[in-house]
Design a protein around this motif. Structure first.
Motif, PDB file in Angstrom:
ATOM      1  N   TRP A 261      -7.643   2.291   4.763  1.00 14.93           N
ATOM      2  CA  TRP A 261      -6.372   1.900   4.127  1.00 14.93           C
ATOM      3  C   TRP A 261      -5.558   1.356   5.241  1.00 14.93           C
ATOM      4  CZ3 TRP A 261      -8.048   2.545  -0.583  1.00 14.93           C
ATOM      5  CH2 TRP A 261      -7.344   2.246  -1.539  1.00 14.93           C
ATOM      6  N   GLY A 262      -5.523   1.837   6.481  1.00 11.47           N
ATOM      7  CA  GLY A 262      -4.751   1.442   7.605  1.00 11.47           C
ATOM      8  C   GLY A 262      -3.178   1.738   7.517  1.00 11.47           C
ATOM      9  N   MET A 263      -2.803   2.880   7.060  1.00 12.93           N
ATOM     10  CA  MET A 263      -1.399   3.209   6.800  1.00 12.93           C
ATOM     11  C   MET A 263      -0.977   4.188   7.904  1.00 12.93           C
ATOM     12  SD  MET A 263      -1.324   3.933   2.566  1.00 12.93           S
ATOM     13  CE  MET A 263       0.229   4.831   2.771  1.00 12.93           C
ATOM     14  N   ASN A 264       0.434   4.170   8.101  1.00 14.38           N
ATOM     15  CA  ASN A 264       0.934   5.139   9.127  1.00 14.38           C
ATOM     16  C   ASN A 264       1.471   6.637   8.477  1.00 14.38           C
ATOM     17  OD1 ASN A 264       0.745   3.298  11.371  1.00 14.38           O
ATOM     18  ND2 ASN A 264       2.360   2.175  10.535  1.00 14.38           N
TER      19      ASN A 264
ATOM     20  N   LYS B  32       0.731  -1.282  -0.142  1.00 15.00           N
ATOM     21  CA  LYS B  32       0.175   0.087   0.093  1.00 15.00           C
ATOM     22  C   LYS B  32       0.835   1.303  -0.068  1.00 15.00           C
ATOM     23  CE  LYS B  32      -3.788  -2.266   2.694  1.00 15.00           C
ATOM     24  NZ  LYS B  32      -4.539  -2.268   4.121  1.00 15.00           N
ATOM     25  N   GLY B  33       0.329   2.363  -0.466  1.00 14.54           N
ATOM     26  CA  GLY B  33       0.950   3.358  -0.599  1.00 14.54           C
ATOM     27  C   GLY B  33       0.192   4.580  -1.005  1.00 14.54           C
ATOM     28  N   VAL B  34       1.142   5.687  -1.297  1.00 19.26           N
ATOM     29  CA  VAL B  34       0.319   6.991  -1.678  1.00 19.26           C
ATOM     30  C   VAL B  34       1.280   7.459  -2.879  1.00 19.26           C
ATOM     31  CG1 VAL B  34       1.509   8.601  -0.211  1.00 19.26           C
ATOM     32  CG2 VAL B  34      -0.653   9.326  -1.143  1.00 19.26           C
ATOM     33  N   VAL B  35       0.600   8.418  -3.886  1.00 15.34           N
ATOM     34  CA  VAL B  35       1.341   9.065  -4.878  1.00 15.34           C
ATOM     35  C   VAL B  35       0.757  10.470  -4.906  1.00 15.34           C
ATOM     36  CG1 VAL B  35       1.435   9.400  -7.428  1.00 15.34           C
ATOM     37  CG2 VAL B  35       1.588   6.945  -6.634  1.00 15.34           C
ATOM     38  N   GLN B  36       1.901  11.341  -4.488  1.00 19.07           N
ATOM     39  CA  GLN B  36       1.327  12.468  -4.327  1.00 19.07           C
ATOM     40  C   GLN B  36       2.634  13.614  -4.493  1.00 19.07           C
ATOM     41  OE1 GLN B  36      -0.195  13.222  -0.279  1.00 19.07           O
ATOM     42  NE2 GLN B  36       1.863  12.561   0.562  1.00 19.07           N
TER      43      GLN B  36
END
Length: 402
Positions: free
Chosen positions: A393-396, A261-265
């Protein structure tokens, strides 16, 4: 000053921006700009010489469909033409518009403008004032004359829509075909004129059914602030200012089938990668919202099997405390298949983050769901963490900057 129909003017610029515009309002049909690159025969050489929403760039790089920009006063649909790159075999670039959901008689203030791409100076303008039952219009054309380029105001209407106009210029339009004998070579794939607009009543679409199963899919966000500000600020007794330096960020949460999981920004320079995980890339950090740029995210549809789900969202980085008084349009443009677009609803809450679309892998088919969901972060909670919580999503998360 507007040009009379049939008149022409020189075009001294090496590259131009062509704007087709019209007034907006209740009951006004939408319209779409297109360009046809014509040889001396007055026809296209092949279907590749047709540039429009489903085929947004010519192979030569000379003509490109950029898309729409909406404001309180109306709509502009934009093409760019690099005249220096137009192939010698092309004598004319015809610029047309097709109506969607009505006739041009119901579209007020239809015009075409030709601007110097470098300086923005207006080189030509033609206002159409005699439309009635037409569903397609050739507004003007760029053409060669003695080694130089000129623009002619045409103003010719068609009652047969985009399909009829395209066919008249030699385009093969997609329609049910007879089965080709096994021994015969496959025929070139005809041009697909379909496009998809997601609404509250029809909020989702299968990319597979629209032909978008491979190549890159560009997700474009463009916006424009309204000149007069109304809405939730008055109801809540708060002053809300929309400034010229408004900076929105297009982002995406992703979950891959292998569990990553992750984010693009832009924040934290997490721009992603197109040919390795997460198979999506943010082109850059735009601060204008202009239709010919805006914020763009490309998703590699060759890796549909690697995606589990994607949430595309937008945050306000600076310049405002809410999406109120913001006109924004989201367009998903697969390299193959029909484009998908939708506009955001009016924001009536103090939101700084909006979920735009949810893409879900449904047995190898990527389904696009229109969200248009404004979220209000709790005090001290970031927009990213707010989206994370809303979609599980449950990310830190840690603070970032750009």
């Amino acid at each position: 000053m507007t040009m009379p129909k049939g008149s022409n003017v020189p075009v001294p610029a090496p590259a131009v921006r062509v704007e087709l515009g019209w007034g907006s309002g209740a009951g006004v049909p939408d319209a779409d700009a297109s360009a046809l690159l014509l040889a001396s025969s007055g026809k296209v050489r092949s279907d590749a010489d047709f540039v429009f929403y489903n085929q947004p760039a010519h192979s030569s790089g000379a003509v490109r469909y950029e898309g729409k920009q909406r404001s309180d006063g109306g709509v502009r649909d934009v093409l760019t033409v690099d005249l220096a790159r137009v192939e010698p075999a092309i004598e004319r670039v015809v610029v047309a518009a097709s109506a969607d959901g009505g006739t041009f008689g119901r579209i007020p203030g239809l015009y075409i403008r030709v601007l110097d791409a470098a300086s923005g100076a207006e080189l030509a303008r033609y206002d159409s004032a005699d439309a009635t039952v037409e569903t397609a219009f050739v507004l003007g054309e760029l053409y060669r004359r003695q080694g130089a380029w000129k623009f002619r105001a045409v103003g010719q209407g068609y009652g047969s829509g985009l399909e009829g106009l395209a066919t008249d210029y030699g385009i093969t339009v997609d329609e049910p075909q007879q089965r080709t004998p096994a021994a015969a070579p496959p025929a070139p794939e005809p041009v697909r004129l379909a496009k998809v607009t997601l609404t509250k009543d029809a909020p989702s679409v299968s990319l597979t059914k629209q032909g978008g199963t491979s190549g890159g899919m560009r997700v474009n966000l463009n916006w424009q602030t309204r000149k007069q500000f109304k809405g939730w600020g008055a109801k809540l007794g708060r002053a809300v200012a929309m400034h010229a330096d408004l900076d929105l960020d297009l982002c995406a949460l992703y979950e891959l089938t292998d569990g990553r999981k992750g984010v693009v920004q832009a924040l934290g320079n997490a721009f992603g990668a197109l040919h390795q995980p997460p198979y999506m890339l943010l082109d850059g950090d735009d601060r204008t919202g202009a239709v010919d740029s805006g914020e763009n995210l490309t998703i590699n549809l060759d890796h549909i099997k690697d995606f589990r789900r994607i949430v595309i969202f937008v945050t306000i980085y600076e310049g405002a405390r809410s999406f109120a008084d913001l006109n924004a349009t989201v367009t998903l443009m697969p390299q193959h298949g029909a484009p998908v677009d939708f506009s955001l609803d009016e924001c009536t809450v103090p939101s700084t983050v909006c979920a735009l679309a949810l893409l879900t892998n449904n047995g190898g088919d990527l389904v696009v769901q229109r969200e248009a969901r404004y979220l209000v972060p709790e005090r001290g909670v970031s927009p990213q963490r707010t989206i994370d919580h809303a979609y599980g999503w449950g990310m830190n998360w840690t603070p970032g900057r750009k």
